[in-house]
Design a protein around this motif. Structure first.
Motif, PDB file in Angstrom:
ATOM      1  N   ARG A 130     -24.396  17.965 -32.682  1.00 33.03           N
ATOM      2  CA  ARG A 130     -23.638  17.165 -33.646  1.00 33.03           C
ATOM      3  C   ARG A 130     -22.325  16.667 -33.063  1.00 33.03           C
ATOM      4  NH1 ARG A 130     -23.973  17.352 -39.156  1.00 33.03           N
ATOM      5  NH2 ARG A 130     -21.762  17.846 -39.300  1.00 33.03           N
ATOM      6  N   GLU A 131     -21.734  17.428 -32.155  1.00 34.94           N
ATOM      7  CA  GLU A 131     -20.489  16.975 -31.526  1.00 34.94           C
ATOM      8  C   GLU A 131     -20.743  15.894 -30.490  1.00 34.94           C
ATOM      9  OE1 GLU A 131     -17.393  17.701 -32.253  1.00 34.94           O
ATOM     10  OE2 GLU A 131     -18.037  18.994 -33.894  1.00 34.94           O
ATOM     11  N   LEU A 132     -21.892  16.001 -29.803  1.00 36.96           N
ATOM     12  CA  LEU A 132     -22.125  15.103 -28.669  1.00 36.96           C
ATOM     13  C   LEU A 132     -22.744  13.766 -29.060  1.00 36.96           C
ATOM     14  CD1 LEU A 132     -23.397  17.530 -25.899  1.00 36.96           C
ATOM     15  CD2 LEU A 132     -21.098  16.662 -26.295  1.00 36.96           C
ATOM     16  N   ILE A 133     -23.572  13.731 -30.097  1.00 39.34           N
ATOM     17  CA  ILE A 133     -24.284  12.496 -30.446  1.00 39.34           C
ATOM     18  C   ILE A 133     -23.322  11.327 -30.687  1.00 39.34           C
ATOM     19  CG2 ILE A 133     -25.730  11.404 -32.205  1.00 39.34           C
ATOM     20  CD1 ILE A 133     -27.242  14.066 -32.410  1.00 39.34           C
ATOM     21  N   PRO A 134     -22.302  11.444 -31.550  1.00 39.33           N
ATOM     22  CA  PRO A 134     -21.395  10.294 -31.724  1.00 39.33           C
ATOM     23  C   PRO A 134     -20.610   9.951 -30.465  1.00 39.33           C
ATOM     24  CG  PRO A 134     -20.600  12.223 -32.926  1.00 39.33           C
ATOM     25  CD  PRO A 134     -21.978  12.546 -32.451  1.00 39.33           C
ATOM     26  N   LEU A 135     -20.262  10.950 -29.657  1.00 43.10           N
ATOM     27  CA  LEU A 135     -19.536  10.672 -28.415  1.00 43.10           C
ATOM     28  C   LEU A 135     -20.391   9.852 -27.455  1.00 43.10           C
ATOM     29  CD1 LEU A 135     -17.687  14.021 -27.594  1.00 43.10           C
ATOM     30  CD2 LEU A 135     -16.674  11.827 -28.197  1.00 43.10           C
ATOM     31  N   MET A 136     -21.655  10.259 -27.307  1.00 38.22           N
ATOM     32  CA  MET A 136     -22.525   9.547 -26.372  1.00 38.22           C
ATOM     33  C   MET A 136     -22.876   8.156 -26.883  1.00 38.22           C
ATOM     34  SD  MET A 136     -25.147  12.396 -24.863  1.00 38.22           S
ATOM     35  CE  MET A 136     -24.589  13.586 -23.623  1.00 38.22           C
ATOM     36  N   GLN A 137     -23.018   8.029 -28.205  1.00 33.70           N
ATOM     37  CA  GLN A 137     -23.290   6.704 -28.761  1.00 33.70           C
ATOM     38  C   GLN A 137     -22.114   5.763 -28.521  1.00 33.70           C
ATOM     39  OE1 GLN A 137     -24.303   7.822 -32.786  1.00 33.70           O
ATOM     40  NE2 GLN A 137     -26.487   7.531 -32.412  1.00 33.70           N
ATOM     41  N   ALA A 138     -20.890   6.276 -28.669  1.00 34.50           N
ATOM     42  CA  ALA A 138     -19.703   5.460 -28.427  1.00 34.50           C
ATOM     43  C   ALA A 138     -19.535   5.142 -26.942  1.00 34.50           C
ATOM     44  CB  ALA A 138     -18.460   6.177 -28.951  1.00 34.50           C
ATOM     45  N   GLN A 139     -19.994   6.057 -26.105  1.00 26.13           N
ATOM     46  CA  GLN A 139     -19.846   5.866 -24.659  1.00 26.13           C
ATOM     47  C   GLN A 139     -20.686   4.707 -24.153  1.00 26.13           C
ATOM     48  OE1 GLN A 139     -21.356   9.179 -22.458  1.00 26.13           O
ATOM     49  NE2 GLN A 139     -20.499   8.505 -20.513  1.00 26.13           N
ATOM     50  N   GLY A 140     -21.885   4.502 -24.736  1.00 25.68           N
ATOM     51  CA  GLY A 140     -22.760   3.442 -24.266  1.00 25.68           C
ATOM     52  C   GLY A 140     -23.402   3.767 -22.924  1.00 25.68           C
ATOM     53  N   ARG A 141     -24.048   2.773 -22.315  1.00 23.91           N
ATOM     54  CA  ARG A 141     -24.766   3.011 -21.061  1.00 23.91           C
ATOM     55  C   ARG A 141     -24.257   2.155 -19.914  1.00 23.91           C
ATOM     56  NH1 ARG A 141     -30.973   3.803 -21.061  1.00 23.91           N
ATOM     57  NH2 ARG A 141     -30.249   4.714 -19.122  1.00 23.91           N
ATOM     58  N   GLU A 142     -23.218   1.358 -20.148  1.00 23.67           N
ATOM     59  CA  GLU A 142     -22.795   0.415 -19.118  1.00 23.67           C
ATOM     60  C   GLU A 142     -22.353   1.119 -17.839  1.00 23.67           C
ATOM     61  OE1 GLU A 142     -21.815   0.375 -22.190  1.00 23.67           O
ATOM     62  OE2 GLU A 142     -22.642  -1.469 -23.030  1.00 23.67           O
ATOM     63  N   GLU A 143     -21.500   2.144 -17.969  1.00 19.00           N
ATOM     64  CA  GLU A 143     -20.998   2.831 -16.776  1.00 19.00           C
ATOM     65  C   GLU A 143     -22.121   3.548 -16.032  1.00 19.00           C
ATOM     66  OE1 GLU A 143     -17.858   5.373 -17.969  1.00 19.00           O
ATOM     67  OE2 GLU A 143     -16.464   3.741 -18.421  1.00 19.00           O
ATOM     68  N   GLU A 144     -23.052   4.142 -16.793  1.00 20.87           N
ATOM     69  CA  GLU A 144     -24.154   4.851 -16.147  1.00 20.87           C
ATOM     70  C   GLU A 144     -25.061   3.877 -15.409  1.00 20.87           C
ATOM     71  OE1 GLU A 144     -25.781   6.656 -19.520  1.00 20.87           O
ATOM     72  OE2 GLU A 144     -24.190   8.152 -19.722  1.00 20.87           O
ATOM     73  N   GLU A 145     -25.347   2.724 -16.028  1.00 20.32           N
ATOM     74  CA  GLU A 145     -26.194   1.729 -15.363  1.00 20.32           C
ATOM     75  C   GLU A 145     -25.508   1.165 -14.126  1.00 20.32           C
ATOM     76  OE1 GLU A 145     -28.555   0.194 -19.380  1.00 20.32           O
ATOM     77  OE2 GLU A 145     -26.944  -1.002 -18.493  1.00 20.32           O
ATOM     78  N   ALA A 146     -24.185   1.019 -14.196  1.00 22.54           N
ATOM     79  CA  ALA A 146     -23.453   0.544 -13.013  1.00 22.54           C
ATOM     80  C   ALA A 146     -23.546   1.563 -11.880  1.00 22.54           C
ATOM     81  CB  ALA A 146     -21.989   0.311 -13.391  1.00 22.54           C
ATOM     82  N   ALA A 147     -23.438   2.867 -12.245  1.00 27.82           N
ATOM     83  CA  ALA A 147     -23.557   3.901 -11.210  1.00 27.82           C
ATOM     84  C   ALA A 147     -24.951   3.917 -10.609  1.00 27.82           C
ATOM     85  CB  ALA A 147     -23.220   5.268 -11.820  1.00 27.82           C
ATOM     86  N   LEU A 148     -25.981   3.703 -11.446  1.00 30.17           N
ATOM     87  CA  LEU A 148     -27.357   3.678 -10.934  1.00 30.17           C
ATOM     88  C   LEU A 148     -27.576   2.509  -9.984  1.00 30.17           C
ATOM     89  CD1 LEU A 148     -29.334   4.608 -14.179  1.00 30.17           C
ATOM     90  CD2 LEU A 148     -29.137   5.990 -12.106  1.00 30.17           C
TER      91      LEU A 148
END
Length: 283
Positions: free
Chosen positions: A164-182
């Motif tokens: 419950r703590e992580l779901i809203p954080l990860m949703q707000a984080q998005g995937r842009e930075e992770e896709e850039a790292a990939l």
């Protein structure tokens, strides 16, 4: 009209100040009455026969066994639920798949089910007369009235806290930075460790702390599956109840004071994390 506005602002402002003071006073009074006074009463009752009696109560073999069992259950449950929470939050926040809404509902389920009912479910599944009872007995495996059942019941009750703590954080984080790292050649583990985890670390720690606090104080589900075997399957909350029912009030409050100290330590850690998160967001 322009001269009337200041008067209108002053009047509501004066009322708001009065209301604010009354609400703050009421909140402090309720906190003092329902939280601070009971805590003071616990420590006063624990020490009213003297420090020697207090130390004797918490160093009894049964008390020491209950402390060890509580810490053992917490040491097994918190990493398990941390792993599940991160995996569930990652799947829910990062991907769209059939059954996603059902998974979100299941994450919330332990919060809406009575702990006693969750304990009874495990008895129906793993008890001697339960669905898997004959198979477990044939293979000499014991879950109910033993440590595995207590770990399962506590894990179910605390299932939701990390996710419950992580779901809203990860949703707000998005995937842009992770896709850039990939695209730069990072592996999946490197993306998680160097990109995703730093963004959610305070939320993760907050969820772990809350999960830890709930696991230490769990009573209902553990009471159903433990069997109340003294010195073997009695966690600290169960041992406190046992002592209280035996009219050993001072000993019961002595062990309860240890639980209260653990709760206060958890509250201090939570407050420190909240302050740290606010400071990081303000920078």
């Amino acid at each position: 009209m322009s001269r009337a506005l200041p008067a209108l602002r002053r009047k509501p402002g004066g009322e708001a100040g009065w209301v604010r003071t009354a609400l703050v006073g009421l909140a402090l009074a309720l906190v003092g009455l329902f939280l601070v006074l009971p805590l003071i009463a616990v420590f006063a009752q624990a020490l009213h026969k003297g420090l020697g009696s207090y130390l004797g109560a918490i160093t009894q073999p049964d008390a020491q066994a209950s402390i060890r069992l509580t810490l053992t259950v917490v040491a097994l449950v918190v990493p398990l639920n941390t792993l599940f929470g991160v995996a569930a939050a990652w799947a829910i926040a990062k991907y769209r798949f059939p059954g996603r809404s059902l998974l979100i509902s299941l994450v919330e389920l332990p919060l809406s089910v009575s702990p006693v009912i969750s304990g009874l479910v495990y008895v129906l599944l793993f008890g001697r007369q339960g669905f898997l009872g004959p198979w477990l007995e044939a293979h000499d495996l014991k879950i109910i009235f033993a440590l595995p059942g207590m770990v399962l019941a506590t894990a179910f009750v605390t299932f939701s806290y990390v996710a419950r703590e992580l779901i809203p954080l990860m949703q707000a984080q998005g995937r842009e930075e992770e896709e850039a790292a990939l695209t730069l050649g990072a592996s999946g583990w490197q993306v998680f460790w160097r990109v995703s985890l730093p963004s959610i670390r305070w939320g993760l720690l907050y969820g772990v702390i809350m999960c830890n606090a709930r696991a230490m104080g769990e009573f209902g589900a553990v009471a159903v599956v433990s069997g109340h075997i003294r010195g073997l399957t009695t966690t600290m909350p169960l041992y406190v109840e046992m002592l209280y029912n035996e009219y050993q009030g001072a000993a019961a409050f002595a062990v309860a004071s240890l639980l209260a100290l653990l709760a206060l330590g958890t509250l201090a850690a939570k407050s420190l994390l909240t302050w740290r998160m606010r400071r990081e967001h303000s920078d």
